[in-house]
Design an enzyme around this catalytic site. Structure first.
Site, mmCIF file in Angstrom:
data_model
loop_
_atom_site.group_PDB
_atom_site.id
_atom_site.type_symbol
_atom_site.label_atom_id
_atom_site.label_comp_id
_atom_site.label_asym_id
_atom_site.label_seq_id
_atom_site.Cartn_x
_atom_site.Cartn_y
_atom_site.Cartn_z
ATOM 1 N N CYS A 180 0.472 -0.858 0.061
ATOM 2 C CA CYS A 180 -0.241 -0.036 -0.082
ATOM 3 C C CYS A 180 1.035 1.125 0.087
ATOM 4 O O CYS A 180 0.637 2.490 -0.742
ATOM 5 C CB CYS A 180 -0.937 0.463 0.795
ATOM 6 S SG CYS A 180 -2.683 -1.606 1.283
ATOM 7 N N HIS A 181 1.975 1.429 0.907
ATOM 8 C CA HIS A 181 2.748 2.690 1.071
ATOM 9 C C HIS A 181 3.945 2.071 0.948
ATOM 10 O O HIS A 181 4.905 3.890 1.245
ATOM 11 C CB HIS A 181 2.130 3.065 2.241
ATOM 12 C CG HIS A 181 0.686 3.447 2.522
ATOM 13 N ND1 HIS A 181 0.180 3.422 3.046
ATOM 14 C CD2 HIS A 181 0.015 4.627 1.529
ATOM 15 C CE1 HIS A 181 -0.978 3.753 2.624
ATOM 16 N NE2 HIS A 181 -1.225 4.851 1.749
#
Length: 175
Positions: free
Chosen positions: A139-140
């Site tokens: 995700c990040h």
């Protein structure tokens, strides 16, 4: 006038036995739900009951994911190389310093047990991904090493270690 008692069953004897059997079944059918409602429901069990996990089928270098209290738990059987690499890391280079020994149980250093929720925004990282052969959060971009320690990315802390203990050499209890 006297009557002799017959040893042959009569229709009245059958009715007594049938009535008693129906009463017993009715009593059991009435009591069953009352007793069953005293047991905890599935959500209560899931909320805090410890679970046991058999480690025997997990080969060296593999991991499994189980659920405890609704959270994913990664159990990784690390190779000797992964353990060695995790122990060779300088603590000063870690954003959240913790030794590999603090994150594993003595005598069972090859087993890593962590809660598989990224400490940045709660995503589920992927095992055996990223630069450090540990966990990667797609995700990040947070990257954790094979000890579950944050090495790179926006996550502020290491993957948490749940309370667990070895109940035998091939079985753990989480919770």
């Amino acid at each position: 006038m006297t009557t002799e008692a017959s040893s042959d069953p009569t229709r009245r004897d059958f009715l007594y036995i049938a009535t008693g059997a129906v009463a017993a079944v009715g009593a059991a059918a009435t009591v069953w739900p009352l007793v069953a409602q005293m047991n905890p429901d599935a959500s209560t069990i899931a909320a805090g009951a410890p679970i046991q996990v058999d480690l025997a089928p997990i080969a060296s270098g593999q991991d499994i994911k189980v659920f405890w209290r609704g959270k994913p738990i990664y159990i990784m059987n690390r190779t000797a190389k992964q353990v060695e690499e995790a122990r060779a890391v300088e603590l000063s280079s870690l954003p959240d310093p913790a030794t590999d020994q603090d994150r594993t149980k003595e005598g069972h250093e090859q087993w890593l047990v962590v809660i598989g929720i990224c400490t940045h925004l709660g995503c589920i990282p992927i095992a055996h991904e990223g630069k450090y052969d540990g966990f990667f959060c797609p995700c990040h971009g947070s990257q954790y090493d094979s000890s579950g320690r944050i090495r790179q990315g926006p996550a502020p802390a290491n993957l948490p270690v749940p309370p667990y203990q070895f109940v035998s050499d091939s079985k753990i209890q989480i919770g």
